[in-house]
Write a protein that holds these residues in place. Structure first.
Motif, mmCIF file in Angstrom:
data_model
loop_
_atom_site.group_PDB
_atom_site.id
_atom_site.type_symbol
_atom_site.label_atom_id
_atom_site.label_comp_id
_atom_site.label_asym_id
_atom_site.label_seq_id
_atom_site.Cartn_x
_atom_site.Cartn_y
_atom_site.Cartn_z
ATOM 1 N N GLY A 72 0.794 -1.224 0.000
ATOM 2 C CA GLY A 72 0.000 0.000 0.000
ATOM 3 C C GLY A 72 0.825 1.271 0.000
ATOM 4 O O GLY A 72 0.261 2.358 0.077
ATOM 5 N N GLY A 73 2.138 1.151 -0.050
ATOM 6 C CA GLY A 73 2.934 2.363 -0.261
ATOM 7 C C GLY A 73 4.023 2.664 0.753
ATOM 8 O O GLY A 73 4.829 3.566 0.539
ATOM 9 N N LEU A 74 4.090 1.939 1.876
ATOM 10 C CA LEU A 74 5.201 2.204 2.792
ATOM 11 C C LEU A 74 6.485 1.669 2.167
ATOM 12 O O LEU A 74 6.503 0.600 1.566
ATOM 13 C CB LEU A 74 4.984 1.536 4.149
ATOM 14 C CG LEU A 74 3.853 2.077 5.018
ATOM 15 C CD1 LEU A 74 3.982 1.525 6.438
ATOM 16 C CD2 LEU A 74 3.841 3.604 5.052
ATOM 17 N N ASP A 75 7.551 2.429 2.345
ATOM 18 C CA ASP A 75 8.851 2.033 1.804
ATOM 19 C C ASP A 75 9.787 1.751 2.985
ATOM 20 O O ASP A 75 10.147 2.674 3.718
ATOM 21 C CB ASP A 75 9.395 3.176 0.947
ATOM 22 C CG ASP A 75 10.788 2.890 0.409
ATOM 23 O OD1 ASP A 75 11.400 1.883 0.836
ATOM 24 O OD2 ASP A 75 11.256 3.682 -0.430
ATOM 25 N N PRO A 76 10.145 0.486 3.177
ATOM 26 C CA PRO A 76 10.943 0.136 4.362
ATOM 27 C C PRO A 76 12.329 0.786 4.381
ATOM 28 O O PRO A 76 13.001 0.763 5.413
ATOM 29 C CB PRO A 76 11.064 -1.392 4.283
ATOM 30 C CG PRO A 76 10.735 -1.757 2.884
ATOM 31 C CD PRO A 76 9.849 -0.678 2.335
ATOM 32 N N GLU A 77 12.731 1.367 3.266
ATOM 33 C CA GLU A 77 14.003 2.095 3.261
ATOM 34 C C GLU A 77 13.787 3.540 3.716
ATOM 35 O O GLU A 77 14.726 4.223 4.116
ATOM 36 C CB GLU A 77 14.643 2.097 1.866
ATOM 37 C CG GLU A 77 14.797 0.719 1.223
ATOM 38 C CD GLU A 77 15.747 -0.210 1.983
ATOM 39 O OE1 GLU A 77 16.692 0.300 2.630
ATOM 40 O OE2 GLU A 77 15.523 -1.443 1.936
#
Ligand code: TRP
Length: 334
Positions: A72-77
Motif C-alpha cells: 500500500g505504499g510504505l517504503d521500508p528504506e
C-alpha cells in the motif's frame, strides 16, 4: 536517517486483513508522511493479546500486514517498520509509566469500557493498561505526532498526561506528543450496506479488503446496497449511496464522478451502471497493491529482512530514550 526531522509514529493491531477504510483512513497518509518526517510504523502484536488470546496465527497475520503495508505504499528504506514484540525496551518503559497511571482514569477510558462490555469474562489487566502500553509505544521514540483516527484520540490524550507527569516528576525527557489529524483529507469509508464504518476483523461481504481478488471486488460492489433512486431533483443522498459516491470520488476520474453526480441530481441515475464503473475502477486501484503484497508474501526471507532492519533501527532509538529515562529515574545503567 536525516536529523532534525520531527518524529511520527503509528501502529496497527494484527487482528485481520487491511481494507479500504484502513487504506484511505491511515495507510495512504502514512505513505505520504514517510517523505516528510522520521516515521515509525509498527505492528502492535502485544496489544492484540488483550483481546485475541489465541496466538496461533499471530505471526502469520503480522507478516501479512507488513506485506500489505508495503504493498500500500510504505517504503521500508524510508520509514521504520517493525513488530512491537521485537522491541524489549517498550515493556520497561511501560512498567515505569504504569506507576504514573491511575486506576480511576484507566477504568474511565472509553475503549476499556467497550472492550470490557464485549468480553465480560476476560477483563484482564492488560486490557485495563492498554493505553499505558500505547503510551510506551509512542514515548519510546520521543515522538511528536501520532496519526490516528478519532477513536484513538483519548489514548493520545492519556499519553500526553503520562509524559507530562513523568517530565514533571523526574525531569524533561519526553516531548509531549500530539494526535495528528489529516483534517479535510480524512474520508470516512462506509461499509457497503451503509451501516457504519468498514471494519477489519471478520471477512464480510460489506468490506472490501486489499487482498480481495478482482472477481470478489466486483461481486461485493454489485451487491452493495442501493435503492430505486431519488424521486426529487437534487435530493440529499442516503448514507449507503453517499458511501458509494465517496469511493467513486477516491478511485474514479473526475469526469465519471461528475457524470453520476449529475445523473443523481436529475433523478436519472442507474445504480447498476454506477456500480459497474466503480467495480472496474476499484479493481484497477487495488490490483497493484494486492500484487505487490503477494510478491512480498511469497518471499518470507525478504519480510524477515525488513522486520530485522526495522527492529534494529527502532531499538537504537528506543535504547537512547531508555538511557535518559533511567538516568532521570536515578537507576544505574550498565
Ligand atoms: N490502539 C491502536 C488501535 O487500536 C493501535 C496502537 C497501538 C497504536 N499502539 C499505538 C496507534 C501507538 C498509535 C500509536 O488502532
Amino acid at each position: 536517517m536525516e536529523k532534525n526531522k520531527e518524529i511520527v509514529l503509528s501502529g496497527i493491531r494484527p487482528t485481520g486483513f487491511l481494507h479500504l477504510g484502513n487504506y484511505f483512513g491511515a495507510l495512504k497518509n502514512w505513505a505520504r508522511m514517510q517523505y516528510e518526517y522520521e516515521c515509525y510504523f509498527f505492528i502492535a502484536d502485544w496489544h492484540s493479546l488483550t483481546t485475541h488470546a489465541d496466538t496461533s496465527e499471530l505471526s502469520l497475520i503480522t507478516r501479512r500486514l507488513v506485506a500489505e503495508l508495503i504493498g500500500g505504499g510504505l517504503d521500508p528504506e524510508k520509514c521504520t517498520i517493525y513488530a512491537q514484540s521485537d522491541i524489549p525496551e517498550i515493556p520497561e518503559l511501560y512498567l515505569y509509566l504504569n506507576m504514573l497511571a491511575y486506576k480511576g482514569e484507566l477504568e474511565k477510558t472509553v475503549t476499556f469500557k467497550e472492550k470490557a462490555r464485549r468480553q465480560p469474562d476476560n477483563i484482564n489487566a492488560g486490557l485495563l493498561t492498554y493505553p499505558v502500553l500505547q503510551a510506551a509505544d509512542i514515548l519510546i521514540h520521543r515522538c511528536h505526532y501520532v496519526p490516528v483516527g478519532k477513536d484513538q484520540e483519548q489514548h493520545i490524550e492519556m499519553t500526553r498526561n503520562f509524559a507530562e507527569r513523568f517530565n514533571h516528576r523526574y525531569g524533561d525527557v519526553f516531548p509531549v506528543p500530539k494526535a495528528f489529524s489529516y483534517g479535510k483529507d480524512l474520508v470516512k469509508i462506509l461499509s457497503l450496506d451503509g451501516s457504519g464504518k468498514m471494519s477489519k476483523s471478520e471477512q464480510q461481504m460489506n468490506t472490501v479488503y486489499l487482498n480481495d481478488d478482482d472477481e470478489l471486488i466486483r461481486k461485493k460492489i454489485m451487491k452493495a446496497r442501493t435503492d430505486q433512486g431519488p424521486t426529487e431533483p437534487n435530493s440529499t443522498k442516503p448514507e449507503y449511496i453517499q458511501g458509494l459516491f465517496t469511493l467513486l470520488g477516491l478511485v474514479s476520474s473526475q469526469e465519471v464522478l461528475t457524470k453520476f453526480e449529475n445523473d443523481f441530481n436529475l433523478c436519472q441515475i442507474r445504480y447498476g451502471d454506477m456500480k459497474k464503473q466503480l467495480a472496474d475502477d476499484l479493481i484497477r486501484f487495488i490490483a497493484p497493491i494486492r500484487n505487490k503484497a503477494a510478491v512480498l508474501q511469497n518471499d518470507p526471507a525478504e519480510i524477515d529482512r525488513i522486520l530485522t532492519m526495522g527492529a534494529e533501527k527502532a531499538r537504537k532509538s528506543a535504547e537512547s530514550t531508555l538511557v535518559e529515562v533511567r538516568k532521570a529515574l536515578g537507576f544505574r545503567h550498565l
